[in-house]
Design a protein around this motif. Sequence first.
Motif, PDB file in Angstrom:
ATOM      1  N   SER A 473       0.805  -1.239   0.000  1.00 38.99           N
ATOM      2  CA  SER A 473       0.000   0.000   0.000  1.00 38.99           C
ATOM      3  C   SER A 473       0.829   1.276   0.000  1.00 38.99           C
ATOM      4  O   SER A 473       0.421   2.268   0.602  1.00 38.99           O
ATOM      5  N   GLY A 474       1.980   1.266  -0.592  1.00 45.68           N
ATOM      6  CA  GLY A 474       2.743   2.504  -0.715  1.00 45.68           C
ATOM      7  C   GLY A 474       3.857   2.640   0.296  1.00 45.68           C
ATOM      8  O   GLY A 474       4.003   1.845   1.230  1.00 45.68           O
ATOM      9  N   TYR A 475       4.648   3.661   0.087  1.00 37.12           N
ATOM     10  CA  TYR A 475       5.812   3.886   0.941  1.00 37.12           C
ATOM     11  C   TYR A 475       5.456   4.754   2.145  1.00 37.12           C
ATOM     12  O   TYR A 475       4.803   5.788   2.009  1.00 37.12           O
ATOM     13  N   ILE A 476       5.912   4.348   3.301  1.00 34.97           N
ATOM     14  CA  ILE A 476       5.792   5.168   4.509  1.00 34.97           C
ATOM     15  C   ILE A 476       6.842   6.262   4.477  1.00 34.97           C
ATOM     16  O   ILE A 476       6.576   7.428   4.747  1.00 34.97           O
ATOM     17  N   HIS A 477       8.063   5.878   4.133  1.00 33.11           N
ATOM     18  CA  HIS A 477       9.178   6.830   4.095  1.00 33.11           C
ATOM     19  C   HIS A 477      10.267   6.255   3.207  1.00 33.11           C
ATOM     20  O   HIS A 477      10.430   5.033   3.117  1.00 33.11           O
TER      21      HIS A 477
END
Length: 998
Positions: A473-477
């Motif tokens: 679900s995408g990059y946190i950082h």
Amino acid sequence: MIHNEDSRVKVPALLHFRRLGYQYQTKSGTVIDERNNIFVDIFRESICHINNTTYSDVRINELIKEIDLLTDNKKDKGQSFFERLVSPTGIKLIDLKNPMNNDFRVVSELGFRRDREVFRPDITILINGIPLGFIEVKKPNNNEGIQAEFKRMKNERAKEHFIPYFNQLQVLGFSNNLEYKDSELVKMSGSFYTTPNGDKLTFNSFREEQQVQINDYLSDDMIDTVLLDNNVLSIKNTNEFQSNLKLDTPCNRFITSVFSKERFIKIIRYGIVYVDSTRDGLNKHIIRYPQFFALEAMVEKLKQGMNRGVVWHTQGSGKTGLAYFAANVLRDYYQEKNIVTKFYFVVDRLDLLIQASGEFASRGMTIASINNKEDFVKNIKSPVIVSTISNNGKNKGTMNVVNIQKFSKEANVDTSLDKKIQRIYFLDEVHRSYKPKGTFLSNLLGVDPNGIFIGLTGTPILKNEFKTTDLFSGYIHTYYYNKSIADGYTLKIKKENISTKLKSEVRGLFDLDKEEKISSAQWELVGKQDNFIIKICKYIVEDFRIFCEEIHNDMSLGYMIVTSSSEQARAMQEWFKVNSELKTALVLYDEDDNKESQEEFRGKRSKDEPNVVKSKYQGVVVYNMLLTGFDAPRLKRLYLLRRIKEHSLLQTLARVNRPYKNMRYGYVVDFVDITEEYEETNRKYLEELRDDIADEAGQADVEDMFVDVEQVKKQVKALNNKLFIYMGNIENNLEDFRQQIEVMEEPNLKDLRATLNAYKECYNELRMAREEVSHMPIENIKKAHKEVSNRIQFKRDEERLNDPESDIEDIDFSSLIVEFLKVGEIDLNFTTENDILDTVNQIQNEFHLNLDKTDQTYTNLKQEFKDIMVLLKHDGDTTEKIKKIIGDLKNLYSKIKQHNINNKAIMARYRGDDSCMRIHKQLLENYSEALDDGTVYNIMLEIIEEVDKLLGGYKPTVEIMARQMMRPVRNAFMNNGLRLGKSQVVDIIRLFTDDKFR
């Protein structure tokens, strides 16, 4: 006063703290407990405020004494005090949950005194009256850059006397008010932070990723208060001061990033950890800025409803440490919601499970025992969580370290029973075992419908058919390789080829035509033959000897051999055992002592020499193991005997990219270039690396992390162009080169030195890459480098001589005097420059031996010395003038020598006590009309005798000392015919407490 550290950095920084809501605290008129420089009144008021309780003076003094006892040790690097500082039990010293409830102040030039030594940071930062940080500043473009402060911090200031003070400090800052220069291999520019850690300090840059709110307003009263207290009111309206007062100067931005109130408290609360490992002993670590912002992003994503996400931080950026910090932050985040957290760290290999368990345990965490699938089924179903607080208040969070193979259909959470438990799963290296159609992945994600899954990787999968973010679900950082290199957390990698001679010898093992190439199949076949093993091993032995002994002069460096098969690995290990003094460890999946071999190869730091890593192994031989996740900073040379594909390539190369001592690169020696696939392999190297280091937009430059020999050759060509006008003299006449650089200014000299140094490095790199280097005049380049360095030192000494604020004791006159005597018409038959230099050295030695450097006579004699040397520079152009200057120098020598003899004579009356000598002279100066030497001596003896009786060997606070000494001081003077007022008695007591009894 213009153009110094005060006007350009320190005073603007002090005022920037005022913008952040700090109060400016003057030293005058305040009560400071000199054991730990605690501001007693501020401490009392703050402790009562944050604990919402009124404490007696006795209880406050007990707390101050407790801090003194906790910090006054040389073993734990401040761990006892830190645990007390952040403890949730007992009387709070700092309010961690409500940062704005604390009292924040800054102090200028607050001296910490121990055993006649003084350490005086430029800006000390107080929280609740306790010094918990400081900032040291340098003016921009200072000599040696920010490295000057790093060296001073490591060498001069890490003295035993100051250990208690550093045990108390938490965050230290250093700035020369310049922007970072990412191209600098040795950092000279910028602002950096660290935490005290003995002689193992690491200095971190901080690149802001958020917007911190600041009140820009500074009233005239605020500005005047700081300027007056620092005696620099005259700079107020100068353009330089006003310019450096701006919000966006590099130093001020750094202060905002690290020391804004909530940020500073958050770093203390979550960003400091003690790591106690068998290899490196006890060390204090501080969070890196990408880790800090990853934690901020995690919390923000959770608020937005995230349950799966990826932290993409490049190899070597501290992902295990990040998981530790995250566990503490997320535990408190959910605790505010009355939800208990249970943490899992998921790996995909046994060796990584062992390594991760050790990493978390070394940080004080409890490691849950999960030995098989049945253990894991019980663990995941159980609501039981090990207590996070022990009896003494220490944080004892639990990490459940588990292999992904332990996940099964039977291992699942009963969500109806565990509504008040939030399980959080950190998934290590999510590019490997997390395939969309794999059983492991379905078992993992099916274990807990309400779980939070945080993937950690340095090489996410970015291919068209499948991306890591499709699952998470995408990059946190994100934190990319180029930034990691710029920040100094990882090194660039240099790829080296093998020698032409070895290539020919290997080709000789085959029946090949001259132009015919070795096929991959032939390479695999010959790799198992004894004569091939012998040639490769002998080559590695000699190559590594040159690498350690001749190039880097460091025998603690290590190497890894990546073989093409387990059979080849065992054969090479056997050859080393029988034929070489180099000791190697063999690490294969079916070897019994893998764990012990890995730890031994990593090495342990010597107790006697903390910067030296010792191991019985110089190398390690592997096939598939240790190519990922194995962290050994001393490992700096990698010998590749097979092609490694896809994500394993960057993982493997990253084994040599960890910072170690002063190494600037990690090195890879590629034997595959013998085969017909070399060009194809090289092309795929670059393609695959480009994929792995690309950012989210697909942008990448392999040169950011990978340097090959062709780039070094290009660099040599560029360096030759830069050195063109010097090279003729360098190669043919160094005396002409010396004359050529005499007219150059320091910035140009420093640039030339950097160019010569780069040339030396390129020579070493080409030599190790087995390239032809006989045409490079390396010996004369080294001599030229030394000449330029000497000239730079001359320029600096000359500048110090002309600087009224510089200390003449720090100047090396050997080259200055020779230079001064070149001017004019001087008959040197009567003397030589050595005669003058001998007298100058004698004078400097006497200044160094002086034990009362605050004495006005001493100060006057130093100024006289400086005046004579300035006169030698500007007016020493004839024999007669030189004769007079020599006479003045000899006369000065007699005066400083006699002055020291007189000091020693006074010390002899006090049995060699130099502090009594200084106090004696000060009393005689202050009361010269009423006292003589004999009377002062009688007074001193009487005071010392009475105070010794009162104290009985006990070392009290300054406050108690002052009260106890009032009567003995007053009576001693009265007995010798002089009545003193109260303020006079206080001043005299201060002489004793500042010197003899401190």
